[in-house]
Design a protein around this motif. Structure first.
Motif, PDB file in Angstrom:
ATOM      1  N   TYR A  64      13.200 115.056  50.480  1.00 15.88           N
ATOM      2  CA  TYR A  64      13.801 114.188  49.472  1.00 15.88           C
ATOM      3  C   TYR A  64      13.434 112.725  49.738  1.00 15.88           C
ATOM      4  CZ  TYR A  64      16.952 118.253  49.203  1.00 15.88           C
ATOM      5  OH  TYR A  64      17.479 119.519  49.113  1.00 15.88           O
ATOM      6  N   ALA A  65      13.385 111.954  48.667  1.00 13.07           N
ATOM      7  CA  ALA A  65      13.324 110.496  48.789  1.00 13.07           C
ATOM      8  C   ALA A  65      14.757 109.993  48.809  1.00 13.07           C
ATOM      9  CB  ALA A  65      12.564 109.891  47.621  1.00 13.07           C
ATOM     10  N   ILE A  66      15.066 109.060  49.684  1.00 11.77           N
ATOM     11  CA  ILE A  66      16.443 108.592  49.820  1.00 11.77           C
ATOM     12  C   ILE A  66      16.500 107.070  49.820  1.00 11.77           C
ATOM     13  CG2 ILE A  66      17.262 110.633  51.053  1.00 11.77           C
ATOM     14  CD1 ILE A  66      17.021 109.107  53.641  1.00 11.77           C
ATOM     15  N   THR A  67      17.667 106.568  49.459  1.00  8.16           N
ATOM     16  CA  THR A  67      17.947 105.137  49.519  1.00  8.16           C
ATOM     17  C   THR A  67      19.157 104.935  50.422  1.00  8.16           C
ATOM     18  OG1 THR A  67      17.136 104.842  47.262  1.00  8.16           O
ATOM     19  CG2 THR A  67      18.490 103.080  48.182  1.00  8.16           C
ATOM     20  N   VAL A  68      19.024 104.019  51.368  1.00  6.39           N
ATOM     21  CA  VAL A  68      20.114 103.738  52.313  1.00  6.39           C
ATOM     22  C   VAL A  68      21.010 102.660  51.723  1.00  6.39           C
ATOM     23  CG1 VAL A  68      20.668 102.882  54.627  1.00  6.39           C
ATOM     24  CG2 VAL A  68      18.697 104.394  54.281  1.00  6.39           C
ATOM     25  N   LYS A  69      22.320 102.846  51.889  1.00  8.18           N
ATOM     26  CA  LYS A  69      23.289 101.892  51.361  1.00  8.18           C
ATOM     27  C   LYS A  69      23.129 100.527  52.029  1.00  8.18           C
ATOM     28  CE  LYS A  69      26.906 105.157  50.009  1.00  8.18           C
ATOM     29  NZ  LYS A  69      28.295 105.627  50.263  1.00  8.18           N
ATOM     30  N   SER A  70      23.401  99.500  51.253  1.00  4.99           N
ATOM     31  CA  SER A  70      23.397  98.139  51.763  1.00  4.99           C
ATOM     32  C   SER A  70      24.701  97.454  51.373  1.00  4.99           C
ATOM     33  CB  SER A  70      22.206  97.361  51.194  1.00  4.99           C
ATOM     34  OG  SER A  70      22.188  96.041  51.678  1.00  4.99           O
ATOM     35  N   PRO A  71      25.416  96.889  52.363  1.00  3.97           N
ATOM     36  CA  PRO A  71      25.061  96.854  53.773  1.00  3.97           C
ATOM     37  C   PRO A  71      25.247  98.228  54.433  1.00  3.97           C
ATOM     38  CG  PRO A  71      27.235  95.904  53.462  1.00  3.97           C
ATOM     39  CD  PRO A  71      26.687  96.157  52.093  1.00  3.97           C
ATOM     40  N   PRO A  72      24.472  98.518  55.460  1.00  3.61           N
ATOM     41  CA  PRO A  72      24.568  99.822  56.120  1.00  3.61           C
ATOM     42  C   PRO A  72      25.904  99.984  56.830  1.00  3.61           C
ATOM     43  CG  PRO A  72      23.105  98.364  57.324  1.00  3.61           C
ATOM     44  CD  PRO A  72      23.443  97.663  56.061  1.00  3.61           C
ATOM     45  N   PRO A  73      26.549 101.142  56.657  1.00  6.53           N
ATOM     46  CA  PRO A  73      27.905 101.306  57.200  1.00  6.53           C
ATOM     47  C   PRO A  73      27.979 101.682  58.675  1.00  6.53           C
ATOM     48  CG  PRO A  73      27.271 103.254  55.971  1.00  6.53           C
ATOM     49  CD  PRO A  73      26.143 102.274  55.825  1.00  6.53           C
ATOM     50  N   TYR A  74      26.875 102.170  59.241  1.00  4.46           N
ATOM     51  CA  TYR A  74      26.888 102.627  60.634  1.00  4.46           C
ATOM     52  C   TYR A  74      25.638 102.137  61.359  1.00  4.46           C
ATOM     53  CZ  TYR A  74      30.569 105.907  59.257  1.00  4.46           C
ATOM     54  OH  TYR A  74      31.740 106.461  58.792  1.00  4.46           O
ATOM     55  N   PRO A  75      25.689 102.081  62.687  1.00  6.73           N
ATOM     56  CA  PRO A  75      24.514 101.632  63.444  1.00  6.73           C
ATOM     57  C   PRO A  75      23.237 102.404  63.123  1.00  6.73           C
ATOM     58  CG  PRO A  75      26.424 101.619  64.868  1.00  6.73           C
ATOM     59  CD  PRO A  75      26.875 102.240  63.563  1.00  6.73           C
ATOM     60  N   CYS A  76      23.344 103.727  62.937  1.00  4.32           N
ATOM     61  CA  CYS A  76      22.126 104.493  62.658  1.00  4.32           C
ATOM     62  C   CYS A  76      21.447 104.012  61.380  1.00  4.32           C
ATOM     63  CB  CYS A  76      22.428 105.994  62.594  1.00  4.32           C
ATOM     64  SG  CYS A  76      23.640 106.494  61.348  1.00  4.32           S
ATOM     65  N   ALA A  77      22.219 103.577  60.400  1.00  6.93           N
ATOM     66  CA  ALA A  77      21.661 103.099  59.133  1.00  6.93           C
ATOM     67  C   ALA A  77      21.143 101.674  59.232  1.00  6.93           C
ATOM     68  CB  ALA A  77      22.709 103.192  58.032  1.00  6.93           C
ATOM     69  N   MET A  78      21.481 100.979  60.315  1.00  3.56           N
ATOM     70  CA  MET A  78      20.990  99.615  60.519  1.00  3.56           C
ATOM     71  C   MET A  78      19.577  99.597  61.084  1.00  3.56           C
ATOM     72  SD  MET A  78      24.441  97.974  62.131  1.00  3.56           S
ATOM     73  CE  MET A  78      26.026  98.178  61.292  1.00  3.56           C
ATOM     74  N   VAL A  79      19.084 100.763  61.501  1.00  2.00           N
ATOM     75  CA  VAL A  79      17.715 100.863  62.005  1.00  2.00           C
ATOM     76  C   VAL A  79      16.776 100.999  60.814  1.00  2.00           C
ATOM     77  CG1 VAL A  79      16.123 102.168  63.457  1.00  2.00           C
ATOM     78  CG2 VAL A  79      18.525 101.913  64.144  1.00  2.00           C
ATOM     79  N   LEU A  80      16.141  99.896  60.470  1.00  2.00           N
ATOM     80  CA  LEU A  80      15.254  99.816  59.302  1.00  2.00           C
ATOM     81  C   LEU A  80      14.010  99.042  59.717  1.00  2.00           C
ATOM     82  CD1 LEU A  80      17.992  98.885  56.679  1.00  2.00           C
ATOM     83  CD2 LEU A  80      16.778 101.074  56.795  1.00  2.00           C
ATOM     84  N   PRO A  81      13.049  99.710  60.341  1.00  2.00           N
ATOM     85  CA  PRO A  81      11.900  99.004  60.912  1.00  2.00           C
ATOM     86  C   PRO A  81      11.082  98.247  59.876  1.00  2.00           C
ATOM     87  CG  PRO A  81      11.506 101.373  60.856  1.00  2.00           C
ATOM     88  CD  PRO A  81      12.949 101.167  60.544  1.00  2.00           C
ATOM     89  N   ASP A  82      10.744  97.037  60.228  1.00  2.00           N
ATOM     90  CA  ASP A  82       9.922  96.169  59.395  1.00  2.00           C
ATOM     91  C   ASP A  82       9.009  95.395  60.335  1.00  2.00           C
ATOM     92  OD1 ASP A  82       8.859  94.644  57.349  1.00  2.00           O
ATOM     93  OD2 ASP A  82      10.508  93.215  57.331  1.00  2.00           O
ATOM     94  N   SER A  83       8.145  96.125  61.022  1.00  2.00           N
ATOM     95  CA  SER A  83       7.281  95.505  62.028  1.00  2.00           C
ATOM     96  C   SER A  83       6.027  94.927  61.382  1.00  2.00           C
ATOM     97  CB  SER A  83       6.893  96.529  63.104  1.00  2.00           C
ATOM     98  OG  SER A  83       6.199  97.619  62.541  1.00  2.00           O
ATOM     99  N   LYS A  84       5.393  94.053  62.088  1.00  2.00           N
ATOM    100  CA  LYS A  84       4.276  93.290  61.555  1.00  2.00           C
ATOM    101  C   LYS A  84       3.061  94.165  61.244  1.00  2.00           C
ATOM    102  CE  LYS A  84       1.378  89.290  62.711  1.00  2.00           C
ATOM    103  NZ  LYS A  84       1.050  88.299  63.756  1.00  2.00           N
ATOM    104  N   ASP A  85       2.449  93.945  60.082  1.00  2.00           N
ATOM    105  CA  ASP A  85       1.186  94.581  59.698  1.00  2.00           C
ATOM    106  C   ASP A  85       1.240  96.103  59.769  1.00  2.00           C
ATOM    107  OD1 ASP A  85       0.109  92.031  59.408  1.00  2.00           O
ATOM    108  OD2 ASP A  85      -0.520  91.966  61.505  1.00  2.00           O
TER     109      ASP A  85
END
Length: 296
Positions: A253-274
């Motif tokens: 499935y394609a999923i969308t995470v709630k914002s703001p994230p309610p739990y630490p696991c949902a706060m992991v949203l990698p946005d690393s360079k390049d």
């Protein structure tokens, strides 16, 4: 001690660490039963490892403890099934978190991983599996974290300054690594590795990779969990689950995470360079049981 620059935005995220980000591609894979979680998890790891080695000559991997080790026990078989050479001699493994105990203690994440996983993959050189410095435990958890951050830094240097993949569990309280709900560690803004002595789960003293490291210096993240106790977390974390697709022994499935994230696991949203970052959740049917699926 290695650190990253915090890039804050106007969102509060419940007063925890936050920064301007591009949301990663996020996918949910549901196995028809817990028995098929390992094959789906390990199949997701294969291309990430193969691509990293092809591009950079090495693969850096962070692993949690707990039940994750048993889910990874068929990792070598997944490479064989895909007809891909794992090249384990190119793997470099760090711990996503660790308890400040001796390696032979029953609570040691490294001990569990060695007994269940690494004993089956002896071709990963032991010098490339990085545990905590046992001597530092007698000093303090902060000393353990300070020392371990150096090992993390030397590991990611081998893969272009970023971690290729973190494979993490998540608890029924929404924690991941040793990042617990409402804990001060969630406010960490610069350190790669931090410590705590008041873990809500025993043992109290631990170290953990931080949100700044996981979000700014990690290319890909896979969460894995099974059982009905995970269902409330998935319901709270996902705002939309759609685009069902059949895969072997499961659905994607394609999923969308709630914002703001309610739990630490949902706060992991990698946005690393390049890097085109991804987050993949691998769960079983019991964890999915109360999720509402939107037909595409």
């Amino acid at each position: 001690l290695p650190s990253v620059k915090n890039k804050k935005n106007k969102n509060n995220y419940n007063s925890v660490y936050t920064y301007t980000m591009t949301l990663p591609q996020t996918t949910l894979i549901s196995a028809i039963s817990k028995d098929y979680v390992p094959s789906l998890l390990n199949s997701a790891i294969v291309p990430l490892a193969a691509n990293a080695i092809a591009e950079r000559g090495a693969f850096s991997l962070a692993l949690s403890g707990g039940s994750l080790a048993s889910f990874l026990s068929s990792l070598e078989a997944a490479f064989e099934a895909a007809q891909v050479a794992p090249k384990f001699e190119c793997w470099h493994v760090i711990l996503a978190d660790e308890r400040c105990v001796a390696k032979d203690h029953e609570d040691s994440n490294l001990g569990s991983l060695e007994n269940v996983l690494f004993s089956k993959i002896p071709s990963i050189p032991s010098s490339q599996i990085h545990g905590i410095n046992q001597e530092k435990i007698e000093e303090s958890s902060a000393a353990v974290a300070l020392d371990y951050a150096k090992k993390v830094a030397s590991t990611v240097e081998k893969t272009g300054g970023q971690l290729d993949l973190a494979v993490l569990g998540f608890g029924p309280d929404g924690h991941t690594c040793s990042l617990f709900p409402d804990h001060v560690m969630l406010k960490e803004e610069t350190l790669w590795v931090s410590s705590l002595d008041d873990s809500p789960k025993p043992p109290p003293s631990r170290i953990s990779l931080t949100l700044p490291f996981l979000n700014q210096l990690t290319r890909h993240v896979i969460f894995c969990g099974a059982g009905g106790s995970k269902s409330p977390i998935l319901q709270a974390v996902f705002s939309k689950v759609e685009s069902e697709q059949e895969v072997s022994n499961g659905k994607k499935y394609a999923i969308t995470v709630k914002s703001p994230p309610p739990y630490p696991c949902a706060m992991v949203l990698p946005d690393s360079k390049d890097t085109e970052n991804t987050v993949t959740w691998v769960v079983d049917a019991d964890a999915m049981k109360d999720l509402t699926i939107i037909s595409s």
